[in-house]
Write a protein that holds these residues in place. Structure first.
Motif, short mmCIF file in Angstrom:
data_model
loop_
_atom_site.label_atom_id
_atom_site.label_comp_id
_atom_site.label_asym_id
_atom_site.label_seq_id
_atom_site.Cartn_x
_atom_site.Cartn_y
_atom_site.Cartn_z
N ASP A 205 9.67 37.41 20.80
CA ASP A 205 8.58 37.53 21.77
C ASP A 205 8.14 38.98 21.85
OD1 ASP A 205 7.39 35.62 24.10
OD2 ASP A 205 7.46 37.69 24.81
N LEU B 195 6.49 28.81 31.98
CA LEU B 195 5.74 29.38 30.87
C LEU B 195 4.40 28.67 30.70
CD1 LEU B 195 8.62 29.67 28.22
CD2 LEU B 195 7.79 31.43 29.79
N SER C 238 11.45 38.59 28.20
CA SER C 238 11.08 37.19 28.01
C SER C 238 11.85 36.58 26.85
CB SER C 238 9.58 37.08 27.74
OG SER C 238 8.83 37.47 28.87
N ASN D 182 15.33 35.76 28.16
CA ASN D 182 15.29 34.66 29.12
C ASN D 182 15.08 33.32 28.43
OD1 ASN D 182 15.66 36.43 31.25
ND2 ASN D 182 13.47 36.59 31.74
#
Length: 475
Positions: free
Chosen positions: A122, A94, A127, A130
């Motif tokens: 997010d 990231l 994302s 995850n």
């Protein structure tokens, strides 16, 4: 003071609607311009391992449970630390700082559970899931291994933290909640619209409609309403100038209603016209009402008793330099002071020039005697008096037996002054026969079929009456 909410909304419905639209539009604009956010959550369960196989008795179990409770309370804050989040940034590659990632992550320990729930918000749903799973794994690793190592020597952690629910890719955004936001905007707009209408009504110092008048004067009936029309500002009463007009019908309605409202007593044919303050149209009402009575064939005397600021003569276009003041002081006879107007049965007594204190003159025996004489001679006596704010001459005439017609100019009259007038009349034990409203706003286009225009003969008669009126005025 009671608040008439429904009345306020009716009067200020535009304000209420505009407020509703603005609030709803603002909420809708905020909602639809927000970037959708997706939330994914993972859960972990904390259990106590114990230091040996013998620690299985009840005391050891209770001690272990207490230990976990004390430790798990720190996990929501531990989740946001660099020790937990930096491995997540590294593993997922990231491009973000620990502080920024910490703002996306929230953790909680549901009451009376050994669970730790980790949520990540997010703009990308994948994302979010995850990161949530990676944070859960990092926390698990920190609790079970890293935090319990001492200079490379591995120590068995007394806490076992196990992922029991992984985070899945959310199918829909968690915010903004469009339906809820729009519902809040609608309800909030309605509430604020009502509040705006009520506040505007409370701050409005002027009388705007009949409900304002009735709220102040209680049981006093509204006998007539004159529209805000240029017809009333002409050089002759409307019934003379425009006998078939809607405005003429408004005057005739007031005449009829007032006739039914007047009680049966010796001076019930004496109608005293006044208002709470200046510029409310009392003189306009007086001259038009007198004309309406004269139209029926009744003998009428219109007296301008507002000697401080006379206006009857000007409204009728007649000579007003001599009149009431000269008659009361004996300088002229009634025959010389009283003028004929429009028809033989319609007489006018102008105010004349002010020669002495008006209050003394209007309270004199000569004035009382005059009222008694003309009341017995005419079918109707209309007395135009000074506004109550200037003087209470109207109260003097009514105390002698006349009937009070209170004129209220919508948009002109002030609520405070009208309340003061109402209180003064109540103190003097004077009852108001009725109220006449001026300057009422109505539809700009009148339904021509609603009003009676009359036959060709009627129109010809009206035209002749109009012509006669002009002749009398010239005379």
């Amino acid at each position: 003071m009671t608040i008439d909410v429904l009345g306020a909304i009716k009067k200020h419905v535009i304000t209420a609607v505009v407020t509703l639209v603005v609030v709803f539009a603002a909420v809708a604009g905020y909602t639809f311009t927000r970037t959708p956010q997706y939330t994914a959550s993972a859960q972990l369960l904390a259990t106590y391992k114990g230091s040996s196989a013998q620690d299985t008795n009840a005391n050891a179990f209770n001690s272990g449970a207490n230990y976990i409770e004390s430790q798990i309370a720190t996990y929501p804050e531990l989740v946001k630390t660099e020790a937990v989040l930096q491995p997540v940034i590294t593993d997922l590659g990231l491009n973000i700082t620990v502080d920024d990632l910490a703002k996306q992550v929230t953790a909680s320990n549901p009451t009376d559970t050994m669970l730790v729930e980790i949520s990540v918000e997010d703009t990308d749903p994948k994302s979010a899931s995850n990161i949530a799973n990676s944070v859960a794994s990092s926390l698990q690793k920190q609790i079970t291994t890293t935090l319990y190592s001492d200079e490379g020597e591995k120590i068995v952690s007394p806490v076992n933290l196990q992922i029991v629910q992984q985070a899945y890719v959310p199918a829909s955004p968690s915010s903004p909640n469009t339906k809820m936001n729009l519902a809040i905007g609608l309800v909030g707009g309605i509430v604020l619209g009502v509040v705006a209408a009520v506040v505007k009504d409370l701050l409005d110092r002027r009388v705007r409609q009949s409900s304002d008048v009735q709220a102040i004067l209680n049981d006093v009936p509204v006998l007539g309403t004159f529209s805000n029309s240029d017809a009333f500002s002409g050089k002759a009463p409307v019934i003379i100038a425009k006998p078939a007009s809607p405005e003429a019908e408004e005057i005739r309605r007031l005449r009829t209603n007032l006739s039914f409202a007047l009680p049966e007593n010796n001076l019930s044919n004496v109608i005293v016209v006044t208002s709470a303050s200046q510029h409310e149209g009392k003189t306009t009402t007086s001259v038009n009402l007198a004309t309406a009575f004269a139209e029926t064939g009744s003998s009428v005397l219109l007296i301008d008793a507002d000697v401080r600021s006379p206006s009857v003569a000007s409204a009728l276009g007649i000579e007003g330099s001599v009149g009431l003041t000269h008659l009361l002081t004996g300088k002229l006879s009634a025959q010389d002071a009283i003028q004929r107007y429009w028809k033989p049965n319609f007489h006018v007594l102008p105010a004349g020039k002010q020669t002495m204190n008006p209050s003394i003159m209007l309270n004199s025996r000569a004035m009382k005697s005059l009222i008694a004489q003309v009341a017995g001679h005419y079918d109707h006596v209309i007395i135009d008096t000074a506004p109550m704010r200037v003087a209470n001459d109207a109260a003097v005439f009514v105390k002698e037996g006349g009937e009070l017609l209170l004129v209220v100019g919508l948009g002109v009259a002030e609520k405070k002054q009208l309340r003061t007038t109402a209180q003064e009349l109540k103190t003097l034990e004077i009852e108001t026969a009725g109220v006449s409203l001026n300057f009422a706003e109505g539809d700009k286009k009148k339904d021509e079929y609603y009003y009676y225009y009359g036959s060709d003969d009627d129109k010809a008669a009206s035209a002749k009456s109009n012509s006669d009126g002009k002749k009398h005025k010239k005379a």
